[in-house]
Design a protein around this motif. Structure first.
Motif, PDB file in Angstrom:
ATOM      1  N   LEU A 156      -9.806  16.415  63.271  1.00  0.00           N
ATOM      2  CA  LEU A 156      -8.393  16.240  63.629  1.00  0.00           C
ATOM      3  C   LEU A 156      -7.656  15.416  62.579  1.00  0.00           C
ATOM      4  O   LEU A 156      -6.490  15.706  62.267  1.00  0.00           O
ATOM      5  CB  LEU A 156      -8.280  15.567  64.998  1.00  0.00           C
ATOM      6  CG  LEU A 156      -8.392  16.473  66.223  1.00  0.00           C
ATOM      7  CD1 LEU A 156      -8.378  15.636  67.496  1.00  0.00           C
ATOM      8  CD2 LEU A 156      -7.267  17.493  66.245  1.00  0.00           C
ATOM      9  N   LEU A 157      -8.333  14.403  62.051  1.00  0.00           N
ATOM     10  CA  LEU A 157      -7.723  13.608  60.988  1.00  0.00           C
ATOM     11  C   LEU A 157      -7.371  14.484  59.792  1.00  0.00           C
ATOM     12  O   LEU A 157      -6.316  14.327  59.175  1.00  0.00           O
ATOM     13  CB  LEU A 157      -8.673  12.484  60.551  1.00  0.00           C
ATOM     14  CG  LEU A 157      -8.696  11.216  61.405  1.00  0.00           C
ATOM     15  CD1 LEU A 157      -9.885  10.342  61.014  1.00  0.00           C
ATOM     16  CD2 LEU A 157      -7.388  10.440  61.253  1.00  0.00           C
ATOM     17  N   PHE A 158      -8.257  15.420  59.499  1.00  0.00           N
ATOM     18  CA  PHE A 158      -8.037  16.298  58.342  1.00  0.00           C
ATOM     19  C   PHE A 158      -6.925  17.316  58.605  1.00  0.00           C
ATOM     20  O   PHE A 158      -5.989  17.447  57.812  1.00  0.00           O
ATOM     21  CB  PHE A 158      -9.324  17.027  57.979  1.00  0.00           C
ATOM     22  CG  PHE A 158      -9.141  18.076  56.917  1.00  0.00           C
ATOM     23  CD1 PHE A 158      -9.008  17.709  55.586  1.00  0.00           C
ATOM     24  CD2 PHE A 158      -9.049  19.424  57.250  1.00  0.00           C
ATOM     25  CE1 PHE A 158      -8.810  18.672  54.595  1.00  0.00           C
ATOM     26  CE2 PHE A 158      -8.862  20.387  56.274  1.00  0.00           C
ATOM     27  CZ  PHE A 158      -8.734  20.013  54.953  1.00  0.00           C
ATOM     28  N   VAL A 159      -7.028  18.035  59.708  1.00  0.00           N
ATOM     29  CA  VAL A 159      -6.072  19.131  59.952  1.00  0.00           C
ATOM     30  C   VAL A 159      -4.670  18.630  60.282  1.00  0.00           C
ATOM     31  O   VAL A 159      -3.691  19.386  60.142  1.00  0.00           O
ATOM     32  CB  VAL A 159      -6.562  20.079  61.074  1.00  0.00           C
ATOM     33  CG1 VAL A 159      -7.890  20.711  60.693  1.00  0.00           C
ATOM     34  CG2 VAL A 159      -6.674  19.352  62.411  1.00  0.00           C
ATOM     35  N   SER A 160      -4.544  17.364  60.721  1.00  0.00           N
ATOM     36  CA  SER A 160      -3.215  16.841  61.066  1.00  0.00           C
ATOM     37  C   SER A 160      -2.549  16.112  59.899  1.00  0.00           C
ATOM     38  O   SER A 160      -1.423  15.618  60.037  1.00  0.00           O
ATOM     39  CB  SER A 160      -3.310  15.899  62.275  1.00  0.00           C
ATOM     40  OG  SER A 160      -4.122  14.771  61.986  1.00  0.00           O
ATOM     41  N   ARG A 161      -3.234  16.056  58.764  1.00  0.00           N
ATOM     42  CA  ARG A 161      -2.658  15.416  57.582  1.00  0.00           C
ATOM     43  C   ARG A 161      -1.468  16.220  57.070  1.00  0.00           C
ATOM     44  O   ARG A 161      -1.280  17.389  57.402  1.00  0.00           O
ATOM     45  CB  ARG A 161      -3.701  15.314  56.458  1.00  0.00           C
ATOM     46  CG  ARG A 161      -4.846  14.372  56.740  1.00  0.00           C
ATOM     47  CD  ARG A 161      -5.848  14.429  55.607  1.00  0.00           C
ATOM     48  NE  ARG A 161      -5.305  13.836  54.400  1.00  0.00           N
ATOM     49  CZ  ARG A 161      -5.464  12.562  54.049  1.00  0.00           C
ATOM     50  NH1 ARG A 161      -6.165  11.743  54.815  1.00  0.00           N
ATOM     51  NH2 ARG A 161      -4.947  12.093  52.953  1.00  0.00           N
ATOM     52  N   LYS A 162      -0.682  15.601  56.217  1.00  0.00           N
ATOM     53  CA  LYS A 162       0.467  16.279  55.613  1.00  0.00           C
ATOM     54  C   LYS A 162      -0.005  17.486  54.806  1.00  0.00           C
ATOM     55  O   LYS A 162      -0.983  17.415  54.058  1.00  0.00           O
ATOM     56  CB  LYS A 162       1.214  15.304  54.706  1.00  0.00           C
ATOM     57  CG  LYS A 162       2.508  15.881  54.138  1.00  0.00           C
ATOM     58  CD  LYS A 162       3.241  14.842  53.302  1.00  0.00           C
ATOM     59  CE  LYS A 162       4.545  15.420  52.748  1.00  0.00           C
ATOM     60  NZ  LYS A 162       5.286  14.423  51.935  1.00  0.00           N
ATOM     61  N   ASN A 163       0.669  18.608  54.991  1.00  0.00           N
ATOM     62  CA  ASN A 163       0.396  19.866  54.291  1.00  0.00           C
ATOM     63  C   ASN A 163      -0.936  20.495  54.670  1.00  0.00           C
ATOM     64  O   ASN A 163      -1.477  21.301  53.905  1.00  0.00           O
ATOM     65  CB  ASN A 163       0.443  19.669  52.765  1.00  0.00           C
ATOM     66  CG  ASN A 163       1.797  19.203  52.270  1.00  0.00           C
ATOM     67  OD1 ASN A 163       2.825  19.639  52.793  1.00  0.00           O
ATOM     68  ND2 ASN A 163       1.801  18.310  51.281  1.00  0.00           N
ATOM     69  N   GLN A 164      -1.453  20.152  55.849  1.00  0.00           N
ATOM     70  CA  GLN A 164      -2.683  20.782  56.311  1.00  0.00           C
ATOM     71  C   GLN A 164      -2.383  21.728  57.474  1.00  0.00           C
ATOM     72  O   GLN A 164      -1.225  21.947  57.819  1.00  0.00           O
ATOM     73  CB  GLN A 164      -3.716  19.728  56.704  1.00  0.00           C
ATOM     74  CG  GLN A 164      -4.284  18.932  55.545  1.00  0.00           C
ATOM     75  CD  GLN A 164      -5.028  19.776  54.521  1.00  0.00           C
ATOM     76  OE1 GLN A 164      -5.375  20.928  54.789  1.00  0.00           O
ATOM     77  NE2 GLN A 164      -5.264  19.229  53.342  1.00  0.00           N
ATOM     78  N   LEU A 165      -3.438  22.284  58.063  1.00  0.00           N
ATOM     79  CA  LEU A 165      -3.305  23.369  59.033  1.00  0.00           C
ATOM     80  C   LEU A 165      -2.423  23.027  60.232  1.00  0.00           C
ATOM     81  O   LEU A 165      -1.606  23.839  60.662  1.00  0.00           O
ATOM     82  CB  LEU A 165      -4.698  23.774  59.539  1.00  0.00           C
ATOM     83  CG  LEU A 165      -5.622  24.410  58.506  1.00  0.00           C
ATOM     84  CD1 LEU A 165      -7.054  24.448  59.035  1.00  0.00           C
ATOM     85  CD2 LEU A 165      -5.148  25.811  58.167  1.00  0.00           C
ATOM     86  N   LEU A 166      -2.610  21.846  60.795  1.00  0.00           N
ATOM     87  CA  LEU A 166      -1.860  21.435  61.989  1.00  0.00           C
ATOM     88  C   LEU A 166      -1.125  20.132  61.713  1.00  0.00           C
ATOM     89  O   LEU A 166      -1.261  19.159  62.462  1.00  0.00           O
ATOM     90  CB  LEU A 166      -2.808  21.270  63.187  1.00  0.00           C
ATOM     91  CG  LEU A 166      -3.583  22.513  63.625  1.00  0.00           C
ATOM     92  CD1 LEU A 166      -4.574  22.148  64.725  1.00  0.00           C
ATOM     93  CD2 LEU A 166      -2.633  23.608  64.115  1.00  0.00           C
ATOM     94  N   GLU A 167      -0.363  20.119  60.664  1.00  0.00           N
ATOM     95  CA  GLU A 167       0.307  18.884  60.255  1.00  0.00           C
ATOM     96  C   GLU A 167       1.036  18.237  61.431  1.00  0.00           C
ATOM     97  O   GLU A 167       1.869  18.853  62.094  1.00  0.00           O
ATOM     98  CB  GLU A 167       1.299  19.180  59.134  1.00  0.00           C
ATOM     99  CG  GLU A 167       2.038  17.939  58.644  1.00  0.00           C
ATOM    100  CD  GLU A 167       3.028  18.256  57.537  1.00  0.00           C
ATOM    101  OE1 GLU A 167       3.947  17.423  57.333  1.00  0.00           O
ATOM    102  OE2 GLU A 167       2.907  19.310  56.883  1.00  0.00           O
ATOM    103  N   ASN A 168       0.684  16.982  61.690  1.00  0.00           N
ATOM    104  CA  ASN A 168       1.296  16.237  62.789  1.00  0.00           C
ATOM    105  C   ASN A 168       1.265  14.758  62.423  1.00  0.00           C
ATOM    106  O   ASN A 168       0.226  14.108  62.537  1.00  0.00           O
ATOM    107  CB  ASN A 168       0.557  16.496  64.106  1.00  0.00           C
ATOM    108  CG  ASN A 168       1.247  15.877  65.302  1.00  0.00           C
ATOM    109  OD1 ASN A 168       1.665  14.729  65.273  1.00  0.00           O
ATOM    110  ND2 ASN A 168       1.356  16.653  66.382  1.00  0.00           N
TER     111      ASN A 168
END
Length: 220
Positions: free
Chosen positions: A40-52
């Protein structure tokens, strides 16, 4: 076998068993919770799959806060929480609570780093083939990062063993606690050295297994 080891054979077996319980629960927590949190830390980062931004900031702050605690202070700080969910703050079972929490924070950060090492092109290629977010993560990211994930878990396990050695402060037992109580405090230096040797052998074995597995599954 040295006489002193024969004399304390029963206590040593108990201490080793307690260490395995504490480390085993830590590994379970790291894999079942730390892996998803790190993902979740990875995918929610800026410009990632689930940016949040809010999700990433919250998880990042939580992980950093737990990791910034000196472990002994974390154990003491969590005593009320441990008593709430276990019913007691003393014993091996109680010791698994702070160990599990630090395990989650420790491994989640290593998972995030392993996924960050995956080339951006892998994600782009997966998306271009129509893969869903779940498929990108499970079938592409985890597969590409599998060697790093195993090495990260190996590093974490070694840290868990180190953390477990000071769980005597809450009656957690284990090899480290045994070495202090029967070796250091009773001035039996020989016994303490044997316990250190057991810990060294255990760590070397885990590191060898982890490195070997990581090398075998690394197909890059």
């Amino acid at each position: 076998m040295p006489d002193i080891l024969i004399k304390y054979a029963g206590e040593i077996r108990l201490a080793i068993g307690q260490t395995f319980v504490m480390v085993g629960v830590s590994i379970l927590a790291a894999v079942l919770i730390g892996l998803p949190v790190g993902t979740l830390l990875f995918v929610s980062r800026k410009n990632q799959l689930l940016e949040n931004r809010f999700l990433f900031s919250g998880l990042n702050l939580l992980v950093n806060t737990v990791r910034s605690f000196p472990f002994l202070l974390l154990v003491v700080f969590l005593i009320p929480f441990t008593r709430l969910i276990i019913g007691t703050a003393i014993g091996t079972a109680a010791a698994t609570v702070p160990l599990a929490i630090i395990a989650i924070a420790h491994y989640s950060r290593l998972v995030e780093q392993s996924l960050l090492d995956v080339p951006k092109g892998v994600i782009e290629a997966a998306i271009s083939m129509g893969a869903s977010t779940r498929e990108v993560v499970v079938k592409f990211l985890f597969v590409e990062a599998r060697s790093g994930l195993v090495l990260g878990l190996t590093t974490s396990i070694v840290s868990f063993i180190s953390y477990s050695t000071i769980m005597g402060v809450v009656g957690g037992g284990g090899i480290g606690d045994f070495a202090v109580r029967y070796g250091y405090q009773q001035f039996q230096t020989e016994l303490m050295m044997y316990m250190i040797l057991i810990m060294v052998i255990l760590v070397q074995l885990i590191q060898f297994i982890g490195t070997t597995v990581a090398r075998l599954i690394d197909k890059r």
